[in-house]
Scaffold this motif. Structure first.
Motif, short mmCIF file in Angstrom:
data_model
loop_
_atom_site.label_atom_id
_atom_site.label_comp_id
_atom_site.label_asym_id
_atom_site.label_seq_id
_atom_site.Cartn_x
_atom_site.Cartn_y
_atom_site.Cartn_z
N ILE A 43 6.35 7.35 10.38
CA ILE A 43 6.18 5.90 10.40
C ILE A 43 6.77 5.33 9.12
CG2 ILE A 43 4.55 3.98 10.57
CD1 ILE A 43 4.56 5.70 13.05
N GLU A 44 7.66 4.36 9.26
CA GLU A 44 8.24 3.68 8.11
C GLU A 44 7.68 2.26 8.04
OE1 GLU A 44 12.47 3.79 8.14
OE2 GLU A 44 12.59 5.98 8.21
N VAL A 45 7.09 1.94 6.91
CA VAL A 45 6.53 0.60 6.68
C VAL A 45 7.32 -0.03 5.54
CG1 VAL A 45 4.46 -0.73 6.13
CG2 VAL A 45 4.26 1.41 7.42
N SER A 46 7.95 -1.17 5.82
CA SER A 46 8.92 -1.72 4.87
C SER A 46 8.48 -3.06 4.31
CB SER A 46 10.29 -1.88 5.54
OG SER A 46 10.26 -2.96 6.46
N ARG A 47 9.04 -3.36 3.17
CA ARG A 47 8.97 -4.69 2.59
C ARG A 47 10.38 -5.06 2.14
NH1 ARG A 47 4.87 -6.88 -2.19
NH2 ARG A 47 5.66 -9.04 -2.25
N LEU A 105 16.40 -6.36 -1.53
CA LEU A 105 15.71 -5.17 -2.02
C LEU A 105 14.81 -4.67 -0.90
CD1 LEU A 105 14.87 -3.25 -4.34
CD2 LEU A 105 13.08 -4.90 -4.91
N ARG A 106 15.04 -3.43 -0.46
CA ARG A 106 14.23 -2.85 0.61
C ARG A 106 13.35 -1.76 0.02
NH1 ARG A 106 14.51 -1.79 6.17
NH2 ARG A 106 15.06 -3.99 6.38
N ILE A 107 12.06 -1.85 0.27
CA ILE A 107 11.10 -0.82 -0.10
C ILE A 107 10.53 -0.26 1.20
CG2 ILE A 107 9.01 -0.27 -1.39
CD1 ILE A 107 9.47 -2.85 -2.99
N GLU A 108 10.60 1.04 1.37
CA GLU A 108 10.10 1.68 2.59
C GLU A 108 9.19 2.85 2.22
OE1 GLU A 108 13.46 2.96 4.82
OE2 GLU A 108 14.17 0.95 5.28
N THR A 109 7.96 2.78 2.67
CA THR A 109 7.08 3.93 2.59
C THR A 109 7.23 4.72 3.88
OG1 THR A 109 5.49 2.93 1.08
CG2 THR A 109 4.69 4.71 2.46
N VAL A 110 7.73 5.93 3.76
CA VAL A 110 8.01 6.78 4.92
C VAL A 110 6.91 7.83 5.00
CG1 VAL A 110 9.68 8.29 6.04
CG2 VAL A 110 10.48 6.42 4.57
#
Length: 437
Positions: free
Chosen positions: A268-272, A350-355
């Protein structure tokens, strides 16, 4: 003067001085700040077909065969493969055999583009690949001559897998992969940003697309509300809708008997995504962000960012890894099976992704029902990363204040204060002299 105007003036001054800070950009030059589920990759498994004894029960108790022969599994697989070929022929669906090193997304891109142009939900193509899968194999476990007794164990085997590439009215591009060998494991892939695009278009919200995201939007709160709506229920409805249309190795009899697939979270990738209003500042800003935060992979920083206790026996490799492909730079922070990716997207966001490769890393169960809990925790991880970078930017360790402390000085009442060796706590008097004195 408004805060935005002050920030823009600070950016202008920073540009003149050759420096753009995190605070300047994030407080004054972000045109769109959006949190959304990104890529969603799920496992489909039959819970009561996971060990050999359950296979025997399925063949004898459910199907009614007196002998649980491995040949029965081959018959089910043969019928399924024939059903897929018949489905493709009757529905005029292209069948694409993937080459060994082919990038499947690139191969299927023209088919998905044509389906999007038609605007009709459909199976756009069926991909066929030979892949290693964890499947059941049968063996003769008889211990006396003439006896018939079979057992079943799981093993990795190279088998045929069918990729049903879909264009869905709610999710846009997606695929469901079904292994053609018992117990027929399934993979499901959807994209949260593509879902949000479909929902925004249906709601009449104007937006400009970014590759796998949004570049601008006429109603940011409305778009964020749409992203917040994507949950496990919407994905379950998608899955059931297409499972009712695709050829399957199991039918209504198996479903009524309790032999059906359930979904769990594989990745699951959760992005900002923070889109800058002035792309010319993006590269300078991101370069500074990378160079100033190479230490975020330390255990104490990872513990704060992921909100998890790091112990001596925690199995993980703590590191900050910077990956460069041409002019594109990606910063990776690792915790157990999961990681955070941070990169500049199309030179303007700027992309931040918690994978999350294992929900247990964030103390969440794997079943799809727990997606909402996982998303909440992953969004908090993204927020803490950004906060840590803000705090790091504001650190005064290299400021003239500490330089003054490290030199002899005279206090306001005329007393002389000796020089202090910075980094040696034992050399600090109590109370310590104030750097602003």
């Amino acid at each position: 003067m408004t805060a935005g105007a002050q920030a823009r003036r600070a950016i202008a001054a920073g540009n003149a001085a050759g420096a753009v800070t995190v605070h300047d950009v994030l407080d004054g030059h972000v045109a769109l700040d959006l949190e959304c589920l990104d890529r969603i990759y799920l496992n489909g498994y039959v819970p009561n077909l996971q060990v050999g004894g359950q296979v025997v029960t399925f063949l004898t108790g459910h199907l009614g065969h007196p002998v649980p022969s491995p040949a029965l599994l081959g018959q089910i697989g043969d019928r399924f493969r024939a059903a897929v070929a018949r489905f493709a022929r009757d529905e005029h669906i292209p069948v694409v055999r993937f080459a060994k090193d082919a990038r499947k997304a690139d191969v299927m891109k023209p088919y998905l583009a044509a389906a999007q142009a038609s605007g009709r939900p459909q199976v756009v193509a069926i991909g066929v690949a030979q892949e290693f899968q964890r499947v059941f194999t049968g063996y003769d476990r008889a211990t006396t001559p003439g006896a018939v007794c079979f057992g079943f164990d799981k093993a990795d085997r190279r088998v045929t897998c069918f990729y049903f590439y879909l264009w869905d009215s709610d999710f846009g591009p997606a695929f469901i992969k079904i292994c053609s060998y018992f117990p027929y494991p399934i993979k499901v892939w959807v994209n949260g940003h593509e879902w949000a695009k479909q929902q925004a278009a249906q709601a009449g919200i104007a937006f400009t697309a970014l590759s796998n995201g949004f570049a601008s939007c006429g109603d940011t709160p409305g778009l964020q509300a749409i992203c917040d709506r994507l949950d496990s229920g919407a994905i379950a409805v998608f899955f059931e809708r297409w499972m009712a249309q695709l050829p399957l190795p199991f039918g209504p009899r198996e479903r009524d008997g309790g032999y059906w697939w359930e979904l769990s979270m594989r990745q699951i990738e959760v992005s900002r995504t923070l889109v800058f209003d002035a792309p010319r500042n993006a590269r300078t800003f991101f370069d500074a962000l990378v160079s100033d935060n190479l230490g975020l992979g330390r255990p104490d920083e990872i513990s704060y960012i992921f909100d998890r206790r790091i112990r001596s026996d925690t199995q993980t490799g703590f590191a900050t890894k910077v990956v460069t492909r041409g002019v594109d730079v990606t910063v990776n922070l690792f915790y157990k099976h999961s990681r955070i990716k941070q990169y500049l997207k199309e030179g303007r966001a700027l992309r931040i992704e918690t994978v999350v490769n294992s929900p247990k890393d964030l103390a969440v169960l794997r079943r799809l029902d727990h997606l909402e809990e996982l998303q909440t925790k992953a969004r908090a991880v993204n927020a803490r990363l950004l906060h840590a970078e803000r705090v790091g930017q504001g650190c005064v360790l290299a400021s003239p204040a500490f330089e003054r402390v490290a030199l002899p000085s005279v206090t306001t009442d005329g007393r002389r204060a000796p020089a202090l060796r910075f980094g040696d706590p034992g050399s600090w008097p109590w109370p310590a002299p104030c750097p602003s004195c």
